[in-house]
Design a protein around this motif. Structure first.
Motif, PDB file in Angstrom:
ATOM      1  N   ARG A  12      17.102 -12.719  -7.568  1.00 44.16           N
ATOM      2  CA  ARG A  12      17.963 -12.878  -6.089  1.00 44.16           C
ATOM      3  C   ARG A  12      18.301 -11.143  -5.674  1.00 44.16           C
ATOM      4  O   ARG A  12      18.193 -11.168  -4.803  1.00 44.16           O
ATOM      5  CB  ARG A  12      19.180 -13.738  -6.179  1.00 44.16           C
ATOM      6  N   ASP A  13      19.354 -10.656  -6.532  1.00 43.08           N
ATOM      7  CA  ASP A  13      20.123  -9.674  -5.969  1.00 43.08           C
ATOM      8  C   ASP A  13      19.346  -7.943  -6.662  1.00 43.08           C
ATOM      9  O   ASP A  13      20.115  -7.088  -6.342  1.00 43.08           O
ATOM     10  CB  ASP A  13      21.260 -10.143  -7.000  1.00 43.08           C
ATOM     11  N   TRP A  14      18.293  -8.365  -7.472  1.00 41.54           N
ATOM     12  CA  TRP A  14      17.689  -7.427  -8.090  1.00 41.54           C
ATOM     13  C   TRP A  14      16.715  -6.355  -6.369  1.00 41.54           C
ATOM     14  O   TRP A  14      16.097  -7.164  -5.432  1.00 41.54           O
ATOM     15  CB  TRP A  14      16.123  -7.715  -8.427  1.00 41.54           C
ATOM     16  N   ASP A  15      17.598  -4.884  -6.987  1.00 40.32           N
ATOM     17  CA  ASP A  15      16.920  -4.043  -5.572  1.00 40.32           C
ATOM     18  C   ASP A  15      17.041  -2.695  -6.345  1.00 40.32           C
ATOM     19  O   ASP A  15      17.258  -1.940  -6.332  1.00 40.32           O
ATOM     20  CB  ASP A  15      18.361  -4.010  -5.003  1.00 40.32           C
ATOM     21  N   PRO A  16      15.135  -3.298  -6.856  1.00 44.55           N
ATOM     22  CA  PRO A  16      14.759  -1.567  -7.101  1.00 44.55           C
ATOM     23  C   PRO A  16      14.457  -0.692  -5.661  1.00 44.55           C
ATOM     24  O   PRO A  16      14.041  -0.694  -5.022  1.00 44.55           O
ATOM     25  CB  PRO A  16      13.067  -2.271  -7.379  1.00 44.55           C
ATOM     26  N   PRO A  17      14.569   0.373  -6.559  1.00 45.80           N
ATOM     27  CA  PRO A  17      14.120   1.505  -6.032  1.00 45.80           C
ATOM     28  C   PRO A  17      13.284   2.577  -5.686  1.00 45.80           C
ATOM     29  O   PRO A  17      12.216   1.968  -6.166  1.00 45.80           O
ATOM     30  CB  PRO A  17      15.160   2.863  -6.100  1.00 45.80           C
ATOM     31  N   THR A  18      12.847   2.470  -4.783  1.00 50.26           N
ATOM     32  CA  THR A  18      11.377   4.027  -4.672  1.00 50.26           C
ATOM     33  C   THR A  18      11.359   5.037  -5.650  1.00 50.26           C
ATOM     34  O   THR A  18      12.122   5.357  -6.231  1.00 50.26           O
ATOM     35  CB  THR A  18      11.281   4.564  -3.263  1.00 50.26           C
ATOM     36  N   VAL A  19      10.612   5.267  -5.966  1.00 51.25           N
ATOM     37  CA  VAL A  19       9.904   6.079  -7.072  1.00 51.25           C
ATOM     38  C   VAL A  19       9.213   7.220  -6.558  1.00 51.25           C
ATOM     39  O   VAL A  19       8.490   7.257  -6.482  1.00 51.25           O
ATOM     40  CB  VAL A  19       9.304   5.612  -8.977  1.00 51.25           C
ATOM     41  N   ARG A  20       9.471   8.096  -6.884  1.00 50.80           N
ATOM     42  CA  ARG A  20       8.726   8.916  -6.189  1.00 50.80           C
ATOM     43  C   ARG A  20       8.387  10.257  -7.497  1.00 50.80           C
ATOM     44  O   ARG A  20       9.012  10.624  -8.275  1.00 50.80           O
ATOM     45  CB  ARG A  20       9.385  10.387  -5.151  1.00 50.80           C
TER      46      ARG A  20
END
Length: 291
Positions: A12-20
């Motif tokens: 529910r609180d998982w906030d995965p980042p953008t990976v470049r």
């Protein structure tokens, strides 16, 4: 964990980042894969187009050995959900290409989690995670291709009853198809593909682990390998056409020992393709669209 809500609560609180990531498109990688499947390589000259999905050999992560889990896969990562006893299965994907990716170019990938969907079925809880990656070339902001991968995760924490996956029964008729390509699989092939894609997952090379821990009857053929084998059909049989869309679904694993058979038929603006271990129902079904 007995219901979907409990699995949903974990993310529910998982906030995965953008990976470049950024790497130059090296023709060596393409030549290496062509040799792996005993195929003629594409034109490897600088500026020639990379075949669709072959960017998988370019934009690779390389986690440290200390960061790997028991299964040989990274124990943690930006797009790995916080699920205890995580078991991972590649379920399929979609690829849309708007412009060529040329050899020698600097390729940029920008990947983010597009959706997270908990589901419950007869085998228990599952988490469907879709990762979307946009590809760009050099300093040009235009997106040349978009890929989405759908990964299914199960939770098998310590002490949970291990699943057992039976070997599929043979006896399926030959699917036919004007386009045909076979590939004999074995431990050497799987090891070489794992090396080329920097994939350390033990289900592809460690037989005792695969059968006793993961519950499979034998080593598992890589899902991406089957997707790439499907794309060999239009590359060989329709060399004058440009693939703009490729969608595929992995419905069941393929195991050693087996010979994979890719079959397909051309239609008005594309093709339908299936990949299966000979005599077994298809592991992968796919559609191709041409420009």
């Amino acid at each position: 964990m007995s219901d979907t809500a409990s699995l949903a609560d974990l993310v529910r609180d998982w906030d995965p980042p953008t990976v470049r990531t950024s790497r130059r498109v090296d023709p060596w990688l393409a030549a290496a894969f062509a040799d792996l499947v005993d195929a003629a390589p594409p034109d490897l000259a600088e500026g020639a187009p990379l075949p669709p999905l072959w960017h998988w050999f370019v934009l690779l992560g390389h986690p440290r050995t200390a960061e790997l889990g028991e299964d040989g896969h990274p124990a943690d990562g930006p797009h790995l959900p916080p699920v205890p006893g995580r078991r991972r299965m590649f379920a399929g994907g979609r690829f849309t290409q708007h412009a060529p990716i040329p050899f020698g170019a600097l390729l940029h990938g920008s990947a983010a989690v597009a959706s997270v969907t908990p589901k419950s079925g007869r085998t228990g809880e599952m988490l469907f995670v879709t990762v979307r990656q946009e590809l760009r070339i050099g300093d040009d902001p235009a997106v040349v291709a978009v890929e989405e991968q759908e990964i299914v995760y199960r939770s098998e924490p310590e002490g949970a009853q291990r699943r057992v996956i039976p070997r599929p029964e043979a006896g399926e008729p030959d699917p036919g198809g004007a386009w045909r390509r076979s590939l004999a699989t074995g431990t050497v092939l799987l090891s070489r593909f794992s090396a080329l894609t920097y994939n350390g997952h033990r289900i592809h090379h460690d037989h005792p682990y695969t059968t006793t821990v993961e519950g499979y009857p034998d080593l598992v053929v890589h899902g991406p390998l089957m997707a790439l084998l499907a794309l060999e059909l239009p590359r060989v049989h329709a060399p004058g056409d440009t693939v703009t869309e490729f969608g595929y679904r992995l419905s069941r694993p393929a195991f050693l020992p087996s010979t994979l058979l890719a079959t397909g038929d051309r239609d008005a603006d594309g093709a339908t393709i299936a990949v299966a271990a000979e005599g077994v129902a298809p592991s992968l079904t796919a559609t191709v669209r041409f420009r």
